[in-house]
Motif scaffolding. Structure first.
Motif, PDB file in Angstrom:
ATOM      1  N   ARG A 129      48.445  32.866  39.653  1.00  0.00           N
ATOM      2  CA  ARG A 129      49.720  31.850  40.007  1.00  0.00           C
ATOM      3  C   ARG A 129      49.416  31.404  41.244  1.00  0.00           C
ATOM      4  NH1 ARG A 129      52.376  35.722  36.593  1.00  0.00           N
ATOM      5  NH2 ARG A 129      53.248  37.058  38.628  1.00  0.00           N
ATOM      6  N   VAL A 130      48.402  31.716  42.369  1.00  0.00           N
ATOM      7  CA  VAL A 130      48.229  30.957  43.352  1.00  0.00           C
ATOM      8  C   VAL A 130      47.642  29.659  43.386  1.00  0.00           C
ATOM      9  CG1 VAL A 130      47.197  31.492  45.583  1.00  0.00           C
ATOM     10  CG2 VAL A 130      47.995  33.440  44.543  1.00  0.00           C
ATOM     11  N   CYS A 131      46.742  29.458  42.563  1.00  0.00           N
ATOM     12  CA  CYS A 131      46.252  27.890  42.470  1.00  0.00           C
ATOM     13  C   CYS A 131      45.288  27.982  41.496  1.00  0.00           C
ATOM     14  CB  CYS A 131      45.509  27.737  43.881  1.00  0.00           C
ATOM     15  SG  CYS A 131      44.244  28.657  44.278  1.00  0.00           S
ATOM     16  N   ARG A 132      44.754  26.819  41.062  1.00  0.00           N
ATOM     17  CA  ARG A 132      43.903  26.598  39.825  1.00  0.00           C
ATOM     18  C   ARG A 132      42.505  27.434  40.392  1.00  0.00           C
ATOM     19  NH1 ARG A 132      44.424  20.342  37.960  1.00  0.00           N
ATOM     20  NH2 ARG A 132      46.205  20.408  37.318  1.00  0.00           N
ATOM     21  N   LYS A 133      42.074  27.357  41.304  1.00  0.00           N
ATOM     22  CA  LYS A 133      40.796  27.927  41.582  1.00  0.00           C
ATOM     23  C   LYS A 133      40.791  29.480  41.543  1.00  0.00           C
ATOM     24  CE  LYS A 133      37.271  28.542  45.315  1.00  0.00           C
ATOM     25  NZ  LYS A 133      36.812  28.092  46.659  1.00  0.00           N
ATOM     26  N   TRP A 134      41.976  29.995  41.958  1.00  0.00           N
ATOM     27  CA  TRP A 134      42.157  31.510  41.766  1.00  0.00           C
ATOM     28  C   TRP A 134      42.295  31.886  40.274  1.00  0.00           C
ATOM     29  CZ3 TRP A 134      44.852  35.028  46.036  1.00  0.00           C
ATOM     30  CH2 TRP A 134      44.266  34.695  47.374  1.00  0.00           C
ATOM     31  N   ASN A 135      42.885  31.010  39.490  1.00  0.00           N
ATOM     32  CA  ASN A 135      43.179  31.182  38.240  1.00  0.00           C
ATOM     33  C   ASN A 135      41.740  31.069  37.445  1.00  0.00           C
ATOM     34  OD1 ASN A 135      44.753  31.595  35.728  1.00  0.00           O
ATOM     35  ND2 ASN A 135      44.050  29.467  35.318  1.00  0.00           N
ATOM     36  N   TRP A 136      41.175  30.093  38.051  1.00  0.00           N
ATOM     37  CA  TRP A 136      39.796  29.933  37.242  1.00  0.00           C
ATOM     38  C   TRP A 136      38.923  31.471  37.482  1.00  0.00           C
ATOM     39  CZ3 TRP A 136      34.779  29.513  39.330  1.00  0.00           C
ATOM     40  CH2 TRP A 136      33.512  29.059  38.104  1.00  0.00           C
ATOM     41  N   ALA A 137      38.782  31.603  38.852  1.00  0.00           N
ATOM     42  CA  ALA A 137      38.009  32.776  39.041  1.00  0.00           C
ATOM     43  C   ALA A 137      38.319  34.003  38.524  1.00  0.00           C
ATOM     44  CB  ALA A 137      38.129  33.034  40.513  1.00  0.00           C
ATOM     45  N   MET A 138      39.755  34.129  38.090  1.00  0.00           N
ATOM     46  CA  MET A 138      40.142  35.404  37.444  1.00  0.00           C
ATOM     47  C   MET A 138      39.422  35.398  36.068  1.00  0.00           C
ATOM     48  SD  MET A 138      41.793  37.898  38.453  1.00  0.00           S
ATOM     49  CE  MET A 138      42.806  37.253  39.782  1.00  0.00           C
ATOM     50  N   HIS A 139      39.139  34.370  35.452  1.00  0.00           N
ATOM     51  CA  HIS A 139      38.478  34.164  34.204  1.00  0.00           C
ATOM     52  C   HIS A 139      37.077  34.844  34.121  1.00  0.00           C
ATOM     53  CE1 HIS A 139      42.399  32.639  33.072  1.00  0.00           C
ATOM     54  NE2 HIS A 139      41.961  32.448  31.764  1.00  0.00           N
ATOM     55  N   SER A 140      36.418  35.022  35.178  1.00  0.00           N
ATOM     56  CA  SER A 140      35.046  35.542  35.200  1.00  0.00           C
ATOM     57  C   SER A 140      34.809  36.762  34.482  1.00  0.00           C
ATOM     58  CB  SER A 140      34.592  35.549  36.748  1.00  0.00           C
ATOM     59  OG  SER A 140      33.267  36.171  36.829  1.00  0.00           O
ATOM     60  N   GLY A 141      33.765  36.650  33.833  1.00  0.00           N
ATOM     61  CA  GLY A 141      33.498  37.837  32.936  1.00  0.00           C
ATOM     62  C   GLY A 141      33.106  39.023  33.584  1.00  0.00           C
ATOM     63  N   SER A 142      32.676  39.025  34.673  1.00  0.00           N
ATOM     64  CA  SER A 142      32.431  40.104  35.762  1.00  0.00           C
ATOM     65  C   SER A 142      33.388  41.019  36.050  1.00  0.00           C
ATOM     66  CB  SER A 142      31.495  39.568  36.932  1.00  0.00           C
ATOM     67  OG  SER A 142      32.455  38.801  37.787  1.00  0.00           O
ATOM     68  N   LEU A 143      34.632  40.361  36.147  1.00  0.00           N
ATOM     69  CA  LEU A 143      35.966  41.201  36.437  1.00  0.00           C
ATOM     70  C   LEU A 143      36.373  41.985  35.070  1.00  0.00           C
ATOM     71  CD1 LEU A 143      37.892  38.511  38.457  1.00  0.00           C
ATOM     72  CD2 LEU A 143      36.560  40.284  39.193  1.00  0.00           C
ATOM     73  N   TRP A 144      35.982  41.891  33.887  1.00  0.00           N
ATOM     74  CA  TRP A 144      36.669  42.475  32.844  1.00  0.00           C
ATOM     75  C   TRP A 144      35.466  43.273  32.136  1.00  0.00           C
ATOM     76  CZ3 TRP A 144      41.285  41.997  33.584  1.00  0.00           C
ATOM     77  CH2 TRP A 144      41.856  40.717  34.300  1.00  0.00           C
ATOM     78  N   ARG A 145      34.589  43.620  32.772  1.00  0.00           N
ATOM     79  CA  ARG A 145      33.479  44.551  32.193  1.00  0.00           C
ATOM     80  C   ARG A 145      34.016  45.791  31.650  1.00  0.00           C
ATOM     81  NH1 ARG A 145      28.643  42.307  35.936  1.00  0.00           N
ATOM     82  NH2 ARG A 145      28.344  40.153  34.883  1.00  0.00           N
ATOM     83  N   SER A 146      34.828  46.441  32.473  1.00  0.00           N
ATOM     84  CA  SER A 146      35.062  47.867  32.393  1.00  0.00           C
ATOM     85  C   SER A 146      36.707  47.858  32.273  1.00  0.00           C
ATOM     86  CB  SER A 146      34.768  48.761  33.544  1.00  0.00           C
ATOM     87  OG  SER A 146      33.267  48.705  33.756  1.00  0.00           O
ATOM     88  N   ARG A 147      37.076  48.821  31.317  1.00  0.00           N
ATOM     89  CA  ARG A 147      38.420  48.922  31.197  1.00  0.00           C
ATOM     90  C   ARG A 147      38.915  50.431  30.785  1.00  0.00           C
ATOM     91  NH1 ARG A 147      43.347  47.256  32.715  1.00  0.00           N
ATOM     92  NH2 ARG A 147      41.952  45.120  33.082  1.00  0.00           N
ATOM     93  N   THR A 148      39.845  51.181  31.763  1.00  0.00           N
ATOM     94  CA  THR A 148      40.498  52.414  31.098  1.00  0.00           C
ATOM     95  C   THR A 148      41.843  52.058  30.622  1.00  0.00           C
ATOM     96  OG1 THR A 148      39.211  53.623  32.921  1.00  0.00           O
ATOM     97  CG2 THR A 148      40.903  54.743  32.034  1.00  0.00           C
TER      98      THR A 148
END
Length: 439
Positions: A37-56
């Motif tokens: 919710r900070v800005c569009r750029k941060w929101n876009w970066a959050m959709h990067s697949g590398s951030l969601w490869r692992s989940r517990t």
């Protein structure tokens, strides 16, 4: 005159995407949610697949409000970004009721269904300590969960590289059916690592099952296999030699007193496997199996043993002596043994000299952990030999058991020993030594 220029932006606004992703990688779900919710750029970066490869995902038997919110958040993110998921770990914390297992089964059915439709990347799946032999699992709920898991494994089998079902406690038929699901599409599985420690129920003589041998023959190119000794047989070793010798590196074998462990396995079967798999290392973990004749039947000289752990878990039997094991059995691995863990309730026999001689005879021993009735001078003698380069230890952990409540004199002696060998300890060793009253 008013200054109509735009306000100066924070340096964070110009941070490269690769740096943002690195920062978000270490953020928890709550911080990630705020960051979007900070800005569009941060929101876009959050959709990067590398951030969601692992989940517990953790399921709590008696969850707090925070635990419930954490679970809901984890499930929501898996559904939103499940297409990127490569490593999934499911944890159960203190499951205790039939209502819990029913809710868990329904949740996992939905999760498996969603990932089956949207995910084509999953390489690693871990679901530990299901405990499907416990009364909290109704038969119909248990059967439905196993069906859902079987279907999911079948759909993911082409890419799945690691499977951990430690503590599942299934029947022989159910276990083989789950393992067979990994080879349904191609009639063989290319999993490189499987953890099936305590996968089968207690007291099952899996080693005598032709169904199990046939199932394992469909799993090719294993690198690491973790399992119980009640699965070991000449037939299984032949299967591993035929289908995985070119890749096999590690066998982790748990031997528990409640599992069948008196089957006869020929040394030649181990020798043939070791010859075809020259980089194979075998690690044994013994729990409450302390009698020499039982250990001698298992620890054959043909096995390339890298690690041995012997734990009594405070079980004491005055008729059981560890001296033959320490002086005759373990020294047979002097040329390969690298790690040794001993937890002994040996209040009826002292083993200081025998343990010291064992360490000195094992030329490749790097790790030693001992919990036993010992004298403080054992540590001093061991450090002196290490200082003289007569052994190769890099890790030394000792818990000295004593029948006395008062340990001030032993503590003082240990401090003196530490000061004497301070340079060696601080520069070359991972060192932890303590006196522990057993009263």
């Amino acid at each position: 005159m008013e200054d109509e220029s735009e306000p100066e932006q924070s340096p964070w606004a110009h941070l490269p995407d690769v740096c943002l992703r690195r920062i978000f990688h270490w953020s928890d779900d709550r911080d990630r949610s705020h960051a979007t919710r900070v800005c569009r750029k941060w929101n876009w970066a959050m959709h990067s697949g590398s951030l969601w490869r692992s989940r517990t995902i953790t399921f709590y038997g008696r969850p707090s409000r925070e635990d419930t919110l954490e679970l809901q958040s984890a499930l929501w993110y898996v559904r939103k970004f499940g297409q990127y998921l490569e490593h999934l770990e499911i944890k159960l914390r203190n499951p205790y009721s039939k209502a819990f297992t029913r809710k868990f089964q329904v949740t996992m059915r939905g999760l498996f269904s969603h990932l089956s439709r949207h995910n084509h990347r999953l390489m690693s799946l871990s679901i530990e300590y299901l405990g499907l032999d416990r009364l909290m699992w109704k038969n119909v709920v248990r059967a439905q969960f196993l069906k859902n898991l079987w279907t999911f494994l079948k759909r993911m089998s082409k890419r799945l590289d690691y499977l951990n079902l430690k503590g599942a406690r299934v029947t022989l038929e159910e276990g083989c059916e789950l393992l067979n699901s990994l080879s349904c599409s191609t009639n063989e599985s290319s999993l490189s690592e499987i953890n099936m420690e305590d996968f089968f129920g207690l007291h099952l003589p899996v080693y005598s099952s032709a169904l199990f041998h046939q199932t394992m023959s469909k799993i090719h190119s294993l690198v690491v296999l973790t399992f119980n000794y009640n699965c070991i047989s000449d037939e299984l070793l032949d299967v591993l030699r035929e289908h995985s010798a070119h890749s096999l590196r590690t066998l982790n074998i748990k031997c528990h007193s409640q599992d069948p462990h008196e089957q006869v396995v020929w040394g030649m079967s181990w020798a043939n496997l070791a010859k075809r798999a020259p980089r194979l290392r075998v690690n044994f973990f013994f729990e409450r199996i302390m009698k020499h004749d039982h250990l001698a039947r298992i620890l054959l000289v043909e096995i390339p043993v890298s690690s041995i752990s012997l734990r009594s878990y405070n079980f004491s039997d005055p008729d059981v002596t560890m001296r033959p094991t320490v002086t005759n059995l373990l020294p047979a691995y002097w040329h390969v043994l690298q790690q040794l863990t001993l937890e002994l309730n040996n209040d009826h026999e002292r083993l200081d000299d025998e343990l010291l001689q064992l360490v000195l005879s094992c030329q490749r021993l790097l790790f030693l952990e001992v919990r036993a009735f010992l004298s403080v001078t054992f540590v001093e003698r061991l450090l002196q030999n290490r200082a003289e380069r007569k052994c190769t230890l890099t890790t030394l952990k000792v818990r000295i058991f004593t029948a006395q409540q008062e340990t001030s004199e032993e503590d003082r002696l240990l401090r003196d020993i530490y000061r004497r060998f301070k340079h060696l300890i601080e520069s070359e060793l991972r060192y932890f030594v303590v006196v522990y009253p057993m009263v």
